[in-house]
Motif scaffolding. Structure first.
Motif, PDB file in Angstrom:
ATOM      1  N   ASP A 216      -3.063  23.711 -38.801  1.00 21.70           N
ATOM      2  CA  ASP A 216      -2.907  24.723 -39.020  1.00 21.70           C
ATOM      3  C   ASP A 216      -0.851  24.882 -38.993  1.00 21.70           C
ATOM      4  O   ASP A 216      -0.291  25.884 -39.605  1.00 21.70           O
ATOM      5  CB  ASP A 216      -3.019  25.564 -37.506  1.00 21.70           C
ATOM      6  N   ASP A 217      -0.460  23.651 -38.405  1.00 20.59           N
ATOM      7  CA  ASP A 217       0.434  23.189 -38.550  1.00 20.59           C
ATOM      8  C   ASP A 217       1.730  23.367 -40.188  1.00 20.59           C
ATOM      9  O   ASP A 217       2.539  23.488 -40.584  1.00 20.59           O
ATOM     10  CB  ASP A 217       1.299  21.819 -38.236  1.00 20.59           C
ATOM     11  N   TYR A 248      -5.258  26.352 -46.764  1.00 21.84           N
ATOM     12  CA  TYR A 248      -6.320  27.706 -46.380  1.00 21.84           C
ATOM     13  C   TYR A 248      -7.515  27.138 -46.430  1.00 21.84           C
ATOM     14  O   TYR A 248      -8.880  27.921 -45.852  1.00 21.84           O
ATOM     15  CB  TYR A 248      -6.434  28.837 -47.672  1.00 21.84           C
ATOM     16  N   ARG A 251      -9.205  25.727 -43.722  1.00 22.41           N
ATOM     17  CA  ARG A 251      -9.459  27.138 -42.453  1.00 22.41           C
ATOM     18  C   ARG A 251     -10.198  28.079 -43.012  1.00 22.41           C
ATOM     19  O   ARG A 251     -11.101  29.086 -42.139  1.00 22.41           O
ATOM     20  CB  ARG A 251      -8.355  27.340 -42.584  1.00 22.41           C
ATOM     21  N   ASP A 428      -9.876  16.443 -39.923  1.00 24.02           N
ATOM     22  CA  ASP A 428      -9.940  17.684 -38.937  1.00 24.02           C
ATOM     23  C   ASP A 428     -11.709  18.385 -38.916  1.00 24.02           C
ATOM     24  O   ASP A 428     -12.401  18.528 -39.336  1.00 24.02           O
ATOM     25  CB  ASP A 428      -9.451  18.789 -40.169  1.00 24.02           C
ATOM     26  N   CYS A 465      -4.984  30.927 -34.821  1.00 26.69           N
ATOM     27  CA  CYS A 465      -4.496  29.522 -33.643  1.00 26.69           C
ATOM     28  C   CYS A 465      -3.516  29.655 -34.199  1.00 26.69           C
ATOM     29  O   CYS A 465      -2.239  30.906 -34.814  1.00 26.69           O
ATOM     30  CB  CYS A 465      -4.670  28.287 -34.774  1.00 26.69           C
ATOM     31  N   THR A 466      -3.015  29.354 -33.421  1.00 24.05           N
ATOM     32  CA  THR A 466      -1.142  28.871 -32.827  1.00 24.05           C
ATOM     33  C   THR A 466      -0.803  27.387 -33.728  1.00 24.05           C
ATOM     34  O   THR A 466      -1.446  26.280 -32.637  1.00 24.05           O
ATOM     35  CB  THR A 466      -0.949  29.387 -31.439  1.00 24.05           C
ATOM     36  N   PRO A 467      -0.332  27.184 -34.597  1.00 21.56           N
ATOM     37  CA  PRO A 467       0.098  25.695 -34.337  1.00 21.56           C
ATOM     38  C   PRO A 467       0.845  25.075 -33.724  1.00 21.56           C
ATOM     39  O   PRO A 467       1.598  25.296 -33.185  1.00 21.56           O
ATOM     40  CB  PRO A 467       1.465  26.223 -35.987  1.00 21.56           C
ATOM     41  N   CYS A 474      -1.821  31.631 -36.450  1.00 20.48           N
ATOM     42  CA  CYS A 474      -2.001  32.130 -37.995  1.00 20.48           C
ATOM     43  C   CYS A 474      -3.406  32.510 -38.138  1.00 20.48           C
ATOM     44  O   CYS A 474      -3.844  33.098 -37.172  1.00 20.48           O
ATOM     45  CB  CYS A 474      -2.774  30.040 -38.408  1.00 20.48           C
ATOM     46  N   ARG A 476      -6.135  33.919 -40.337  1.00 17.53           N
ATOM     47  CA  ARG A 476      -7.759  33.594 -40.832  1.00 17.53           C
ATOM     48  C   ARG A 476      -8.606  34.747 -41.013  1.00 17.53           C
ATOM     49  O   ARG A 476      -9.149  35.572 -40.531  1.00 17.53           O
ATOM     50  CB  ARG A 476      -8.395  32.226 -40.308  1.00 17.53           C
TER      51      ARG A 476
END
Length: 481
Positions: A216-217, A248, A251, A428, A465-467, A474, A476
């Protein structure tokens, strides 16, 4: 008045290195080459016209010759030989540092890469801020899998270059290829503190975030940086998008990965080697994730056809071969035959790379591309442990790991595949393609508990998500195209 006092000050390149006198346009093009080589700027090509306009300037000719070789055409471009002849004829007008650039060109044309790198080191001993020669040294280190040498070359000139974002970027990538992730990230972030747009530091940081599973970061960082990439050379622009597409895919944002391919990763210099292998790699990874990309293989294959006899670099040849085979192009057979001949005739210093590593890997990749997964498992497994010696980053070489894993799954080797999948999941935990594969595998194995856990991780991976340290969530994709 003293005659020396009347002489104009010598021209200095962007790093402060003195350059032999020349026409203003030639000196400007030399500056552009240095900036362009280090910063992946299109102005690097200005040196070609300048070298034609002033054929007696030794450094301009050396740089022009090196640029022709960096184009990775698969053979020695005749303009590189012409530039070398001109540079050699003008050698008496060159400074000792410039003579090293001529020597590097001479050695590369002769296929003597160790001598080419020795010339780079001589230049750096004379002028530690000659970062173009450091970049050339690292280029050859990278292509030969010599990652410790890549790092040592950068650190040898560290004291003279701590103010240079490009040096920090080169150091960062060398650290990262040596799996020294903390050092790599610190160096990359320091480079970006000096110049937020430094492309090689952006690239090194992308590697760090991918390798350490901060997906995500990575998405947040690269998406924020992406507006500046269009002004870079085709390779750096498309390669950044290639990296973003990998995030990408992890995720489950397959539509975004395909858009990155269509509009960026395969949208510029379709005749350039690095753009081509990036396209091959990205399509293959999407297929391993279960996405149908068949029409795109057909298009890519038309551009790869010109590589039918290209055995200049084994790492490149393997990917040309896979792309041609997936496109069902007859040139795939031609290239496999060329790789076989290269393995049979390679000189002693290249025999291992071509005969013991590249040839079995080539046969394995051809088998995978044509649906013979059992042969892929037999041939590719032993080659994987040694593929680092033929170049490419570990992120790029991961393509071969993924194709091997896909072959295991397709051939029914679930126990071996499960070991690899669970190991890959450690960096991951919510990687979408990995967990989908695990869910299917555990279901086949009549293990409903692990299968359900894998499905839950897929759901988690697809969630917005939030980095870390970031702001906006983010987005998805919730489904595959």
């Amino acid at each position: 008045m003293n005659r020396a006092a009347m002489s104009p000050a010598p021209h200095l390149d962007p790093l402060g290195n003195p350059v032999s006198p020349g026409e203003p346009a030639t000196l400007a093009a030399i500056d552009a080459f240095v900036r362009g080589f280090l910063g992946y700027r299109p102005e690097i090509a200005d040196i070609l016209a300048a070298a034609e306009a002033e054929p007696t300037h030794a450094l301009a000719q050396a740089y022009a010759g090196l640029l022709h070789l960096l184009s990775e055409t698969g053979s020695i471009p005749e303009p590189a030989r012409i530039a070398h002849a001109r540079a050699d004829a003008a050698r008496t007008t060159a400074t000792p540092r410039e003579a090293c650039a001529i020597d590097a060109l001479s050695a590369w044309l002769a296929g003597d890469i160790p001598a080419c790198q020795a010339a780079c080191r001589r230049a750096l001993a004379l002028a530690p801020r000659d970062l173009a020669m450091l970049k050339l040294h690292q280029y050859h280190d990278f292509n030969r899998g010599q990652f410790l040498s890549m790092l040592r070359a950068a650190l040898d000139v560290a004291d003279a270059n701590t103010d240079q974002p490009a040096w920090w970027g080169m150091a960062a990538f060398a650290y990262e290829q040596c799996h020294l992730m903390d050092d790599a990230e610190r160096a990359a972030r320091h480079a970006l503190s000096l110049d937020p747009a430094e492309p090689w530091a952006q690239h090194a940081l992308a590697h760090c975030l991918l390798t350490t599973g901060r997906i995500d970061d990575g998405i947040a960082f690269l998406e924020a940086a992406s507006p500046g990439w269009a002004s870079l050379t085709s390779f750096m622009d498309t390669h950044h998008w290639w990296h973003l597409a990998l995030f990408y895919i992890a995720r489950g944002r397959f539509a975004d990965a395909l858009a990155a391919y269509d509009h960026h990763a395969w949208a510029r210099e379709r005749t350039f080697s690095q753009d081509q292998i990036g396209a091959v790699s990205l399509l293959a990874r999407l297929e391993c994730a279960g996405i149908d990309v068949t029409p795109r293989w057909d298009d890519l294959g038309t551009h790869l056809a010109a590589r039918a006899t290209d055995t200049d670099q084994p790492f490149l040849s393997l990917q040309y071969l896979y792309g041609l085979a997936r496109a069902r192009r007859p040139e795939a057979h031609t290239l496999l035959a060329a790789i076989t001949r290269r393995a049979e005739t390679a000189p002693a210093d290249l025999h291992t790379a071509w005969a013991e590593i590249t040839l079995p890997a080539a046969r394995a990749l051809f088998a995978h591309a044509t649906g013979d997964h059992a042969t892929t498992v037999t041939l590719l497994g032993p080659a994987l442990a040694r593929l680092d010696t033929i170049g490419g980053s570990h992120a790029q070489r991961d393509l071969f790991e993924q194709l091997f894993l896909d072959a295991l799954l397709q051939a029914g080797h679930d126990s071996r595949a499960q070991q690899i999948l669970e190991h890959r999941r450690q960096s991951d935990p919510t990687d979408v393609p990995i967990n989908r594969a695990l869910a299917a595998l555990y279901t086949r194995a009549a293990l409903p508990g692990p299968a359900a856990a894998a499905v839950a991780r897929v759901t988690q991976g697809l969630r917005p998500c939030t980095p870390a340290g970031g702001s906006a969530p983010c987005t998805r994709d919730q489904s595959s195209p």
